[in-house]
Design a protein around this motif. Sequence first.
Motif, mmCIF file in Angstrom:
data_model
loop_
_atom_site.group_PDB
_atom_site.id
_atom_site.type_symbol
_atom_site.label_atom_id
_atom_site.label_comp_id
_atom_site.label_asym_id
_atom_site.label_seq_id
_atom_site.Cartn_x
_atom_site.Cartn_y
_atom_site.Cartn_z
ATOM 1 N N VAL A 137 -4.801 3.393 -23.707
ATOM 2 C CA VAL A 137 -4.799 4.747 -24.258
ATOM 3 C C VAL A 137 -5.630 5.642 -23.346
ATOM 4 C CG1 VAL A 137 -5.318 6.216 -26.237
ATOM 5 C CG2 VAL A 137 -4.602 3.837 -26.603
ATOM 6 N N ASP A 138 -4.993 6.663 -22.812
ATOM 7 C CA ASP A 138 -5.650 7.652 -21.934
ATOM 8 C C ASP A 138 -5.798 8.950 -22.705
ATOM 9 O OD1 ASP A 138 -6.266 9.607 -19.971
ATOM 10 O OD2 ASP A 138 -4.132 9.831 -19.514
ATOM 11 N N ILE A 139 -7.038 9.406 -22.852
ATOM 12 C CA ILE A 139 -7.323 10.658 -23.564
ATOM 13 C C ILE A 139 -7.825 11.673 -22.536
ATOM 14 C CG2 ILE A 139 -8.566 11.709 -25.490
ATOM 15 C CD1 ILE A 139 -9.009 8.815 -26.537
ATOM 16 N N PHE A 140 -7.006 12.664 -22.223
ATOM 17 C CA PHE A 140 -7.257 13.730 -21.232
ATOM 18 C C PHE A 140 -7.981 13.235 -19.991
ATOM 19 C CE2 PHE A 140 -9.864 14.477 -25.097
ATOM 20 C CZ PHE A 140 -11.129 14.127 -24.661
ATOM 21 N N GLY A 141 -7.366 12.258 -19.315
ATOM 22 C CA GLY A 141 -7.938 11.742 -18.073
ATOM 23 C C GLY A 141 -7.218 12.277 -16.849
ATOM 24 N N PRO A 142 -7.925 12.567 -15.751
ATOM 25 C CA PRO A 142 -7.270 12.962 -14.498
ATOM 26 C C PRO A 142 -6.389 11.836 -13.968
ATOM 27 C CG PRO A 142 -9.635 13.427 -14.423
ATOM 28 C CD PRO A 142 -9.398 12.577 -15.625
ATOM 29 N N SER A 143 -5.190 12.188 -13.554
ATOM 30 C CA SER A 143 -4.271 11.177 -13.020
ATOM 31 C C SER A 143 -4.123 11.265 -11.510
ATOM 32 C CB SER A 143 -2.891 11.327 -13.672
ATOM 33 O OG SER A 143 -2.315 12.583 -13.342
ATOM 34 N N ASN A 144 -4.453 12.429 -10.939
ATOM 35 C CA ASN A 144 -4.284 12.668 -9.510
ATOM 36 C C ASN A 144 -5.534 13.406 -9.037
ATOM 37 O OD1 ASN A 144 -3.643 13.847 -6.999
ATOM 38 N ND2 ASN A 144 -1.468 13.913 -7.480
ATOM 39 N N LEU A 145 -6.390 12.750 -8.270
ATOM 40 C CA LEU A 145 -7.667 13.357 -7.896
ATOM 41 C C LEU A 145 -7.498 14.561 -6.991
ATOM 42 C CD1 LEU A 145 -10.004 10.263 -7.394
ATOM 43 C CD2 LEU A 145 -9.617 11.653 -9.449
ATOM 44 N N VAL A 146 -6.393 14.640 -6.278
ATOM 45 C CA VAL A 146 -6.153 15.800 -5.413
ATOM 46 C C VAL A 146 -5.866 17.033 -6.267
ATOM 47 C CG1 VAL A 146 -4.699 16.764 -3.604
ATOM 48 C CG2 VAL A 146 -5.333 14.337 -3.534
ATOM 49 N N THR A 147 -4.938 16.925 -7.185
ATOM 50 C CA THR A 147 -4.629 18.075 -8.036
ATOM 51 C C THR A 147 -5.772 18.371 -8.994
ATOM 52 O OG1 THR A 147 -3.422 16.623 -9.571
ATOM 53 C CG2 THR A 147 -2.146 17.737 -7.864
ATOM 54 N N PHE A 148 -6.482 17.344 -9.430
ATOM 55 C CA PHE A 148 -7.644 17.558 -10.297
ATOM 56 C C PHE A 148 -8.689 18.411 -9.595
ATOM 57 C CE2 PHE A 148 -11.959 15.845 -11.361
ATOM 58 C CZ PHE A 148 -12.081 16.441 -12.604
ATOM 59 N N ALA A 149 -9.005 18.081 -8.340
ATOM 60 C CA ALA A 149 -10.016 18.832 -7.592
ATOM 61 C C ALA A 149 -9.610 20.289 -7.410
ATOM 62 C CB ALA A 149 -10.248 18.182 -6.231
ATOM 63 N N GLN A 150 -8.316 20.546 -7.355
ATOM 64 C CA GLN A 150 -7.820 21.909 -7.138
ATOM 65 C C GLN A 150 -7.735 22.724 -8.427
ATOM 66 O OE1 GLN A 150 -4.161 20.673 -5.337
ATOM 67 N NE2 GLN A 150 -4.974 20.686 -3.241
ATOM 68 N N SER A 151 -7.811 22.053 -9.587
ATOM 69 C CA SER A 151 -7.551 22.747 -10.851
ATOM 70 C C SER A 151 -8.775 22.935 -11.734
ATOM 71 C CB SER A 151 -6.487 21.977 -11.648
ATOM 72 O OG SER A 151 -6.963 20.685 -12.006
ATOM 73 N N GLY A 179 -5.287 17.879 -24.720
ATOM 74 C CA GLY A 179 -5.440 19.211 -25.304
ATOM 75 C C GLY A 179 -4.838 20.246 -24.376
ATOM 76 N N ALA A 180 -4.003 21.126 -24.923
ATOM 77 C CA ALA A 180 -3.299 22.094 -24.082
ATOM 78 C C ALA A 180 -4.237 23.097 -23.431
ATOM 79 C CB ALA A 180 -2.245 22.835 -24.915
ATOM 80 N N ASN A 181 -5.408 23.351 -24.038
ATOM 81 C CA ASN A 181 -6.327 24.363 -23.516
ATOM 82 C C ASN A 181 -7.461 23.775 -22.682
ATOM 83 O OD1 ASN A 181 -4.921 26.420 -24.919
ATOM 84 N ND2 ASN A 181 -6.054 25.941 -26.796
ATOM 85 N N ASP A 182 -7.355 22.516 -22.327
ATOM 86 C CA ASP A 182 -8.431 21.846 -21.604
ATOM 87 C C ASP A 182 -8.683 22.534 -20.263
ATOM 88 O OD1 ASP A 182 -10.149 20.064 -20.319
ATOM 89 O OD2 ASP A 182 -9.147 18.296 -21.121
ATOM 90 N N PRO A 183 -9.894 23.101 -20.053
ATOM 91 C CA PRO A 183 -10.179 23.757 -18.763
ATOM 92 C C PRO A 183 -10.716 22.796 -17.717
ATOM 93 C CG PRO A 183 -12.002 24.131 -20.255
ATOM 94 C CD PRO A 183 -10.998 23.294 -21.014
ATOM 95 N N ARG A 184 -11.105 21.605 -18.125
ATOM 96 C CA ARG A 184 -11.719 20.649 -17.199
ATOM 97 C C ARG A 184 -10.673 19.712 -16.601
ATOM 98 N NH1 ARG A 184 -17.358 18.842 -20.176
ATOM 99 N NH2 ARG A 184 -17.766 20.826 -21.259
ATOM 100 N N VAL A 185 -9.901 19.084 -17.478
ATOM 101 C CA VAL A 185 -8.779 18.247 -17.042
ATOM 102 C C VAL A 185 -7.528 18.907 -17.604
ATOM 103 C CG1 VAL A 185 -7.737 15.958 -17.069
ATOM 104 C CG2 VAL A 185 -10.238 16.192 -17.104
ATOM 105 N N VAL A 186 -6.873 19.709 -16.794
ATOM 106 C CA VAL A 186 -5.788 20.553 -17.292
ATOM 107 C C VAL A 186 -4.598 19.688 -17.709
ATOM 108 C CG1 VAL A 186 -6.509 22.540 -15.931
ATOM 109 C CG2 VAL A 186 -4.856 20.914 -14.965
ATOM 110 N N LYS A 187 -3.768 20.264 -18.553
ATOM 111 C CA LYS A 187 -2.635 19.542 -19.129
ATOM 112 C C LYS A 187 -1.721 18.957 -18.052
ATOM 113 C CE LYS A 187 1.258 20.278 -22.315
ATOM 114 N NZ LYS A 187 2.353 20.384 -21.319
ATOM 115 N N ALA A 188 -1.638 19.613 -16.903
ATOM 116 C CA ALA A 188 -0.761 19.119 -15.827
ATOM 117 C C ALA A 188 -1.154 17.720 -15.372
ATOM 118 C CB ALA A 188 -0.797 20.082 -14.644
ATOM 119 N N GLU A 189 -2.417 17.334 -15.532
ATOM 120 C CA GLU A 189 -2.847 15.987 -15.150
ATOM 121 C C GLU A 189 -2.165 14.933 -16.017
ATOM 122 O OE1 GLU A 189 -4.882 14.885 -12.551
ATOM 123 O OE2 GLU A 189 -4.441 16.927 -11.914
#
Length: 600
Positions: free
Chosen positions: A477-491, A537-547
């Motif tokens: 079970v993954d709860i709002f975790g970054p999946s791609n460190l490259v896109t995470f760093a940019q977002s 969470g759709a409004n997550d500013p730290r780990v955005v939904k795109a992750e």
Amino acid sequence: MVQLPHPNPEHLFHTPTILGLAVAKDESRIAVATNFSGRYDVWGIDLDCPFPYRLTNEGQVPHAMHFDPQGRYVLVAFDRDGDENAQLYLVPPRGGEKQPLRTHDGRRFMFCATSEDGNRIYYSSDKDHPTYLCGYVFDLESGEEKMLYEGEGGPTVLVAVSDDETSFVTATAFANTYQIAHLHRGGERMSLTPDPGTPHVVDAIEFAGDLVVFATDYQADERYLASFDPQTGSFQRIFAPEQGSVTHVAVHEASETAYATVMRGVIDELYRVHLRTGAAEKLGAPCDVIGQIEVGPSGRLYLLGASDNEPANVWMLDLDGSWRPLTRVRPMGYAPDDLVEAEVVRFPSFDGLSIEALLFRPKPEVANGYTIVWPHGGPQAAERKGFRKLFQYWLRFGYQVFAPNFRGSTGYGSTFMKLVERDWGEGPRKDMVASIEWLLAQGLADRDKLFLVGGSYGGYMTLLLHGRHADYFRACVDIFGPSNLVTFAQSVPDFWKPIMKQWLGDPDDPADLERLVKDSPITYLDGMTKPMLVIQGANDPRVVKAESDQIVQALRERGRDVEYIVFEDEGHGFMKLENEIEAYRRTVAFLERNRRKSAP
């Protein structure tokens, strides 16, 4: 005799959570940020009649609270549905409609202090400089805002203002392990530590007259209590605990005393320190983990704290040395003995590094033989002996919970904490594998009865372990975790970006990019063969939904078993009771389905 039903495990989520407290200047009442109603708001408590009453009706998380010294208002900062863009409002002293004070769409305000008469408000904001921030003072009588400084070099936050308003302190962060502070006075800017170019942390900053008191690990591995005297320009150690790091400081100027909390791994200790002599007295605290301390003008100490089988409550240390509870939050239907206290265990990791972990064993009458492995968030945080509704909920269903504090966790010194910087996916991952192997070797878990659940960085580690070590787990079970460190760093939020190079790495640097790709869970899709539940969470500013979107889409394209839940009105965590219950009800249903399947 009538047989009464056992309490429903979901009742645990109805236990109110107190996030913070504020104390009125006359100490006649306090305010708490809590979800007594199922949604977060500000509630007041009069100390002569401690029954809470509502001060706001927003259903949003209060990020700051402060009583006007003259009793004309309560200042509150609210965000909107978890977006973390806190706005400043004034509320009537006995509650009611909020009056906007400082607001800016899409930006945040970080309250610092008011003047002694309450007519001026001090704060930081990213409204004029999204990356480095600026500091301001707003005059309530004239309606004028004055900029005090412009941040430079790193996100710079206003953290303390002297009583006479002639001085203020700013803290500038270059990493979670490198935060310096400066005193601004008479047009001068003075470092609180002798060499701001040496990586260290300055935190928990307070004025004691002209003296500035703070916690720092300057030229040390653990944080100690120190001071800076602007008259002489001298830096001085006041109190260094034998073991552990000073985390919270509250100064009582009249008695030249500071209260300090000391983090020692999974527990906290409380000390009273004389500022001139450094003499320290250890005090018995009413809890294992301390979240906040405040000192009133009388010298009484107000403390917010919890234990693993006791929810967070507010306590007052009276002048006679006795503790008085000001709140009595209790889980509905459960006594402390009904809940599980954690066992603290230690073991060597793959390279001999000592790792501490918490092991929660379910009551024998409900134990199902399965273990949930929980990598914590942060990563520069820790799992501690505080009250975890989620853990107690899982325990009522018979699951054992195992939570290792892998390298990078707080509470074990600066050197240990720095081990995760620019190494999110190697050392900590191997610590988690070593932790699991230790658990199995001790006969504390069965190899075919492990689940993996984590949130935030713990969600990232869940994805990474799933991709690289799937054979250990029945499901993940993954709860709002970054999946791609490259896109995470940019977002990430703009003011996080200056610290990302030290914390994670720079995607624009070819060497860093190679490592970020190697450490990204999305690189290991072929290994993710077990059933997965993803929550976001759709409004997550730290780990955005795109992750979460990208990992779910990629796995579904490969025909993998993935459930995906998105909460449109949540950010980085669950702030609304109905969402929290829904998320974890479905988590248990997911685990139960996969527990009943035949062993892989």
